[in-house]
Scaffold this active site. Structure first.
Site, mmCIF file in Angstrom:
data_model
loop_
_atom_site.group_PDB
_atom_site.id
_atom_site.type_symbol
_atom_site.label_atom_id
_atom_site.label_comp_id
_atom_site.label_asym_id
_atom_site.label_seq_id
_atom_site.Cartn_x
_atom_site.Cartn_y
_atom_site.Cartn_z
ATOM 1 C CG HIS A 1 -1.676 -1.271 1.395
ATOM 2 N ND1 HIS A 1 -2.788 -1.624 0.673
ATOM 3 C CD2 HIS A 1 -1.397 -2.319 2.207
ATOM 4 C CE1 HIS A 1 -3.198 -2.836 1.063
ATOM 5 N NE2 HIS A 1 -2.355 -3.282 1.985
ATOM 6 C CD GLU B 1 7.624 10.827 -14.788
ATOM 7 O OE1 GLU B 1 7.542 11.615 -15.746
ATOM 8 O OE2 GLU B 1 7.811 11.180 -13.612
ATOM 9 C CB SER C 1 12.184 21.319 -15.364
ATOM 10 O OG SER C 1 11.437 22.488 -15.587
ATOM 11 C CE LYS D 1 10.818 19.093 -11.057
ATOM 12 N NZ LYS D 1 10.184 18.246 -10.049
#
Ligand code: ARG
Length: 496
Positions: free
Chosen positions: A168, A300, A287, A293
């Site tokens: 979880h 992804e 980014s 970043k």
């Protein structure tokens, strides 16, 4: 250019309606729907496959005396010329099969039309798709093998690197980097097996089925199958030309693989977010606005590939559902779903392998994190149960302890509340403290498939053997295809 069908050629190019074949082809060339009808552009993928299928078919026709040897020689020479000119140079046509035939006829005249004796584009296209898909499936298999190799390499290096394990998304029990790697290596082994299994059913030849109803010519279907490296024929001609279940099966295996990949990618995205893994710069992005970043974009995208694969599977199932026997043109739109899925998933698998092989696992950070959230609690409960306490009572004590400190004192205090006997009846202080330590906690879970270093090391060893067997199976299939290819070339050279 020959093949205009005029001049009373002995090749019989007049049809029942009186049109010459060329006139007739023009009449049914699609008009405003020409582009909609044509798969020629998409068929670039099966250009080489079609040439091979043509060659094998012509060799067989010559062997059976259905075309003369010199006619076969002319056709085979023309096919070599068409091959060198390439797909982009093909004349217009409804598809690559028609266009190659037209090109052959342009090259050598009406005799080129003999190439299509005893077959139809229906068995031809089904054979071409299978011929090409074999290669693509083997590439997909190779990608899974490479990813498994990368995971097992990391595992071998990190059998002792403890880290938090989650359920979880909450810290649950400490485990190791190796145990995590092996969990995906094991899933991917099933993905490899599913792809190899699909391959067995893809690698059957429909050629000779003709439109769906077989042929009056005395063809040798087994011979053509062998020339093309197929393991055998699909006997029933109606099924052979109509079925695309092999696409469903292949894409289904790919969709399952992509689901495995998406879990692996998601884990790495989460781990990177927590600082548990450092992805190499090659697999990270920054980014355009936020200079600080470092984002796990590649993973992804790997995660998102499951969308491509399941879209392909859904596209196929929906296209094929309810199609009557035998051939229907819907099938033309089924094929690209398979190409898109196999390309996307194989590429994503390769990228995942690169990301895994180049990532860093910061051992200290992981060890500190491994005991967060009292994730050693189950180990303490197991210890008390091993000392004779019912597991449910041990669970109750440790649950109480988790609310008041999650250390030895907390466990002792909780035990005093719940038990009549002292805690030491069931476990010594040292043993409880060892169970609270993530390293010892992991080491104590040495059951088959557990995370204890020796248990995982033994698993890595066995998984390595299985991997080597799969790599050998892959090589054997590739070799069989290469051998068939070389043998076909030899046969062709005997005529040309
Ligand atoms: N290009 C077609 C396909 O991909 C094969 C053509 C068969 N055409 C036909 N009208 N029977 O399925």
């Amino acid at each position: 250019m020959v093949g205009d069908g005029e001049g009373g050629s002995s090749s019989g190019s007049r049809t029942a309606s009186g049109d010459s074949d060329v006139v007739r082809r023009e009449r049914f060339s699609g008009g405003p729907a020409r582009e909609f009808l044509s798969s020629l552009a998409a068929d670039e993928r099966i250009f080489d496959a079609d040439l091979a299928v043509d060659r094998a078919h012509v060799v067989m026709l010559a062997e059976r005396g259905i075309v003369a040897n010199d006619e076969a020689g002319d056709i085979l020479t023309a096919l070599d010329i068409v091959e060198v000119a390439g797909h982009d140079d093909l004349p217009n046509g409804e598809d690559v099969h028609a266009a190659i035939e037209t090109a052959v006829i342009e090259e050598i005249g009406p005799v080129g039309g003999k190439m299509h004796t005893a077959r139809s584009r229906n068995d031809e296209v089904a054979t071409c798709i299978r011929y090409r898909l074999r290669e693509d499936l083997l590439d997909a298999v190779e990608a899974t093998v490479t990813l498994r190799e990368a995971l097992l390499d990391v595992a071998a290096e990190h059998t002792e690197t403890v880290m938090p394990g989650f359920t979880h998304l909450q810290p649950a029990q400490p485990t190791t980097v190796a145990h995590w790697c092996c969990s995906y290596a094991q899933a991917l082994a099933r993905d490899t097996a599913r792809l190899l299994d699909a391959y067995e059913r893809v690698n059957r030849s429909p050629l000779g089925a003709a439109a769906f109803a077989g042929t009056t010519f005395d063809v040798d279907r087994e011979r053509v199958a062998a020339l093309l490296g197929f393991d055998g024929v699909l006997e029933n001609a109606m099924d052979a030309s109509a079925t695309r279940d092999f696409l469903v099966e292949s894409v289904s295996a790919l969709a399952t693989l992509s689901t495995t990949l998406s879990g692996l990618a998601e884990d790495l995205v989460v781990f990177a977010n927590k600082g548990y893994v450092a992805l190499s710069d090659d697999y990270s992005s920054t980014s355009s606005i936020m200079p600080q970043k470092v984002n796990p974009d590649t993973l992804e995208l790997v995660r998102a590939t499951a969308g491509d694969a399941s879209a392909g599977l859904n596209g196929l199932l929906t296209t094929l559902k309810g199609l009557p026997r035998a051939y229907n043109r819907d099938l033309q739109r089924a094929t690209p779903h398979a190409w898109e899925a196999v390309d996307a998933v194989t590429h994503a698998t390769d990228v995942a392998a690169g990301a895994v092989a180049t990532a860093d696992w910061p051992e200290e950070v992981l060890e500190d994190a491994a005991s967060e959230g009292f994730s050693t609690a189950t180990g303490v409960a197991d210890l008390l149960a091993a000392g004779g306490l019912p597991f449910r009572t041990a669970h109750e004590i440790v649950a109480k302890a988790s609310e008041s400190g999650a250390d030895y004192d907390a466990v002792a205090a909780a035990a005093e509340e719940v038990l009549d006997d002292p805690l030491s009846t069931y476990a010594s202080r040292e043993a409880v403290e060892a169970a609270l330590d993530p390293v010892e906690n992991v080491a104590s879970r040495d059951s088959l498939g557990g995370p204890a270093p020796e248990a995982v090391a033994a698993h890595v060893e066995r998984a390595g053997t299985e991997l080597a067997e799969d790599a050998a199976a892959l090589e054997a299939r590739r070799e069989a295809l290469a051998t068939a290819n070389a043998a076909l070339r030899e046969e062709v050279n005997g005529y040309a």
